[in-house]
Design a protein around this motif. Structure first.
Motif, mmCIF file in Angstrom:
data_model
loop_
_atom_site.group_PDB
_atom_site.id
_atom_site.type_symbol
_atom_site.label_atom_id
_atom_site.label_comp_id
_atom_site.label_asym_id
_atom_site.label_seq_id
_atom_site.Cartn_x
_atom_site.Cartn_y
_atom_site.Cartn_z
ATOM 1 N N CYS A 143 15.635 44.365 17.441
ATOM 2 C CA CYS A 143 16.719 44.539 16.462
ATOM 3 C C CYS A 143 17.408 43.223 16.137
ATOM 4 O O CYS A 143 18.311 43.185 15.320
ATOM 5 N N THR A 164 22.067 40.774 23.236
ATOM 6 C CA THR A 164 22.136 42.198 23.562
ATOM 7 C C THR A 164 21.118 42.576 24.632
ATOM 8 O O THR A 164 21.121 43.683 25.131
ATOM 9 N N GLU A 200 21.828 47.317 22.261
ATOM 10 C CA GLU A 200 22.040 47.685 20.862
ATOM 11 C C GLU A 200 21.069 48.786 20.411
ATOM 12 O O GLU A 200 21.470 49.831 19.944
ATOM 13 N N CYS A 201 19.736 48.538 20.592
ATOM 14 C CA CYS A 201 18.739 49.477 20.068
ATOM 15 C C CYS A 201 18.007 50.259 21.153
ATOM 16 O O CYS A 201 17.229 51.152 20.861
ATOM 17 N N CYS A 247 17.575 40.108 21.228
ATOM 18 C CA CYS A 247 16.562 41.172 21.212
ATOM 19 C C CYS A 247 15.467 40.876 20.182
ATOM 20 O O CYS A 247 15.766 40.572 19.039
ATOM 21 N N CYS A 274 17.791 46.479 25.805
ATOM 22 C CA CYS A 274 18.687 46.059 24.723
ATOM 23 C C CYS A 274 19.822 47.062 24.616
ATOM 24 O O CYS A 274 19.594 48.257 24.455
HETATM 25 ZN ZN LIG Z 1 17.580 45.556 20.277
#
Ligand SMILES: [Zn+2]
Length: 187
Positions: free
Chosen positions: A11, A16, A41-42, A8, A39
């Motif tokens: 982040c 991710t 994750e974020c 990503c 993503c």
């Molecule tokens: Zn991210």
């Protein structure tokens, strides 16, 4: 449908980012490829749409008049719109979108872009020039003035639907000088 996992840019998460792609048939525009990057994750998300069907590169010009101000205009994501008489040009960028409107709608879009430019202008000459352009656009809309609207589309997905509109194929040299607005993602 295919998936590509990568890191990503927001982040910096490892693998991710998931890219999914699908194709879709859109009236006037032909087949498009829509890619979405998300993503896990974020939550960063980005969508890109690319026309897949390549048609002949086209050049449309229309001398705007009261008789054709309602003419339908299809502007694809990759088209360059210009009104050379007013020194106005919109080139495709990463955020460009295709739309279906009419000549007046296109003039309104140019007008609001110039209005934004007036707000941001620091030089008085730039401001004065922009105000003159707005006046000219108003004259064209009321039928007191005229100017030529030009659409250049290297993928041929744009059109001005009116008998007054002239069109021809763009030359290879003209195509090479156009900005397509495509974003390339380095793998
Ligand atoms: Zn991210």
């Amino acid at each position: 449908m295919n998936n590509i996992s990568t890191d990503c840019p927001v982040c910096k998460g490892r693998n991710t980012l998931e890219m999914t792609s699908k194709t879709e048939e859109i009236p006037y525009f032909g087949e498009i490829l829509e890619s979405t990057i998300i993503c896990s994750e974020c939550g960063y998300r980005h969508t890109d749409t690319i026309c897949l069907e390549q048609k002949e590169p086209v050049y449309y010009s229309l001398l705007i008049s009261k008789a054709n101000i309602n003419a339908r205009v299809v502007k694809s994501q990759t088209a360059t719109l210009s009104i050379p008489d007013l020194g106005l040009k919109v080139e495709p960028g990463p955020k460009s979108q295709g739309y279906v409107s009419n000549v007046e709608g296109v003039l309104n879009r140019f007008e609001s872009a110039v209005e934004t430019a007036i707000e941001w202008a620091e030089e008085p000459e730039v401001k004065e020039n922009a105000i003159k352009i707005i006046e000219k656009i108003e004259d064209i809309k009321s039928g007191d003035g005229s100017a030529t609207l030009i659409i250049e589309d290297p993928f041929g997905h744009s059109v001005i639907l009116h008998d007054d509109a002239k069109h021809r194929k763009l030359s290879q040299e003209e195509v090479e000088n156009l900005n397509t607005g495509f974003v390339t993602i380095d793998q």
